[in-house]
Motif scaffolding. Sequence first.
Motif, PDB file in Angstrom:
ATOM      1  N   PRO A  13      53.743  30.108  88.491  1.00  0.00           N
ATOM      2  CA  PRO A  13      53.718  28.660  88.699  1.00  0.00           C
ATOM      3  C   PRO A  13      54.236  28.250  90.081  1.00  0.00           C
ATOM      4  O   PRO A  13      54.822  29.064  90.793  1.00  0.00           O
ATOM      5  CB  PRO A  13      54.629  28.138  87.584  1.00  0.00           C
ATOM      6  N   SER A  14      54.036  26.972  90.417  1.00  0.00           N
ATOM      7  CA  SER A  14      54.497  26.420  91.697  1.00  0.00           C
ATOM      8  C   SER A  14      55.989  26.627  91.873  1.00  0.00           C
ATOM      9  O   SER A  14      56.752  26.371  90.949  1.00  0.00           O
ATOM     10  CB  SER A  14      54.292  24.905  91.738  1.00  0.00           C
ATOM     11  N   GLY A  15      56.377  27.090  93.040  1.00  0.00           N
ATOM     12  CA  GLY A  15      57.801  27.200  93.356  1.00  0.00           C
ATOM     13  C   GLY A  15      58.472  28.426  92.785  1.00  0.00           C
ATOM     14  O   GLY A  15      59.689  28.557  92.842  1.00  0.00           O
ATOM     15  N   ASP A 125      48.299  36.147  96.296  1.00  0.00           N
ATOM     16  CA  ASP A 125      49.104  35.321  95.399  1.00  0.00           C
ATOM     17  C   ASP A 125      48.372  34.061  94.982  1.00  0.00           C
ATOM     18  O   ASP A 125      47.556  33.534  95.733  1.00  0.00           O
ATOM     19  CB  ASP A 125      50.485  35.031  96.012  1.00  0.00           C
ATOM     20  N   GLY A 126      48.619  33.635  93.736  1.00  0.00           N
ATOM     21  CA  GLY A 126      47.942  32.439  93.233  1.00  0.00           C
ATOM     22  C   GLY A 126      48.229  32.202  91.767  1.00  0.00           C
ATOM     23  O   GLY A 126      49.356  32.381  91.298  1.00  0.00           O
ATOM     24  N   ARG A 127      47.183  31.778  91.052  1.00  0.00           N
ATOM     25  CA  ARG A 127      47.322  31.491  89.616  1.00  0.00           C
ATOM     26  C   ARG A 127      46.429  32.400  88.777  1.00  0.00           C
ATOM     27  O   ARG A 127      46.712  32.646  87.622  1.00  0.00           O
ATOM     28  CB  ARG A 127      46.926  30.036  89.310  1.00  0.00           C
ATOM     29  N   ILE A 174      56.848  19.086  89.286  1.00  0.00           N
ATOM     30  CA  ILE A 174      56.616  20.507  89.012  1.00  0.00           C
ATOM     31  C   ILE A 174      56.140  20.705  87.575  1.00  0.00           C
ATOM     32  O   ILE A 174      55.212  21.460  87.306  1.00  0.00           O
ATOM     33  CB  ILE A 174      57.903  21.329  89.319  1.00  0.00           C
ATOM     34  N   SER A 175      56.755  19.969  86.650  1.00  0.00           N
ATOM     35  CA  SER A 175      56.362  20.107  85.246  1.00  0.00           C
ATOM     36  C   SER A 175      54.933  19.601  85.036  1.00  0.00           C
ATOM     37  O   SER A 175      54.154  20.199  84.288  1.00  0.00           O
ATOM     38  CB  SER A 175      57.321  19.344  84.335  1.00  0.00           C
ATOM     39  N   ALA A 176      54.580  18.497  85.749  1.00  0.00           N
ATOM     40  CA  ALA A 176      53.218  17.950  85.610  1.00  0.00           C
ATOM     41  C   ALA A 176      52.204  18.946  86.167  1.00  0.00           C
ATOM     42  O   ALA A 176      51.130  19.165  85.592  1.00  0.00           O
ATOM     43  CB  ALA A 176      53.112  16.622  86.350  1.00  0.00           C
ATOM     44  N   ARG A 177      52.575  19.580  87.299  1.00  0.00           N
ATOM     45  CA  ARG A 177      51.655  20.546  87.923  1.00  0.00           C
ATOM     46  C   ARG A 177      51.500  21.784  87.024  1.00  0.00           C
ATOM     47  O   ARG A 177      50.392  22.280  86.822  1.00  0.00           O
ATOM     48  CB  ARG A 177      52.199  20.937  89.307  1.00  0.00           C
ATOM     49  N   LEU A 189      46.450  29.031  84.453  1.00  0.00           N
ATOM     50  CA  LEU A 189      47.544  29.928  84.822  1.00  0.00           C
ATOM     51  C   LEU A 189      48.110  30.574  83.566  1.00  0.00           C
ATOM     52  O   LEU A 189      48.567  29.875  82.650  1.00  0.00           O
ATOM     53  CB  LEU A 189      48.647  29.113  85.518  1.00  0.00           C
ATOM     54  N   LYS A 190      48.036  31.903  83.519  1.00  0.00           N
ATOM     55  CA  LYS A 190      48.644  32.645  82.402  1.00  0.00           C
ATOM     56  C   LYS A 190      48.803  34.092  82.857  1.00  0.00           C
ATOM     57  O   LYS A 190      48.063  34.548  83.749  1.00  0.00           O
ATOM     58  CB  LYS A 190      47.780  32.572  81.141  1.00  0.00           C
TER      59      LYS A 190
END
Length: 219
Positions: A13-15, A125-127, A174-177, A189-190
């Motif tokens: 995830p982001s961050g 790197d990514g999702r 961050i939670s919304a993303r 993303l998994k």
Amino acid sequence: MTTLVPVLAIDGPSGSGKGTVAAKVASALGFRCLDSGALYRILVFQADRKGIELDQTAALVDLAETIEVEFVEGRVLLGGEDVTDAIRSESVGAKASKIAAVAEIRQALLSLQRRCVRPPGLVADGRDMGTIVFPNANLKIYLTASAEERAQRRHKQLIAKGQGGSLRALVEDISARDDRDMNRDTAPLKPADDSIEIDSTQMTIDEVVDCVLHHWQNR
Ligand code: DC
């Protein structure tokens, strides 16, 4: 089956720190680095410059097929222009997350990402690096950290750049993303089934880098 040119996929995830970790691991291995999030960000950035709205999928697909991106020494070059800082804003990131939910756009960026696999090897790197783009990667890492810790890290980065902002708003963003990236229909993303999960909440960047390199050597 794994790829002939070695690929190390890092998703999360982001961050979660995957961009920094990917760059350091690539440098330690002498590999190239693909920051796939930068591609979605660049698309938003270029669309804005060209007056394309983010719901004009066909125009975005055409744009995706023409972008020329290079990753050189930690900088992102778009047609030779350094856009590293311009594409890093929270607003570009949030818009990137929205267009990234569109299947046609993801498809248009697939071959660009796969063309980055060149000797001596690639850290991507990514999702969806381990699940969709490089399903035969030699090693797949899924890097996580709690949303609070990720927001704290982002907050520190923003303060270092002289741009405050509320920590609470960052946790919410961050939670919304996360929610959008994890619950979309296309390439959510998994962790890949064969990925190794690393929770970096209590770890330094260098500890994570060492841990990834350890898994690489022992794969
Ligand atoms: O990693 P990043 O924050 O730069 O990515 C920006 C957005 O792009 C992210 O919220 C989701 C999307 N993205 C994606 O869907 N798939 C990828 N492989 C990389 C990024």
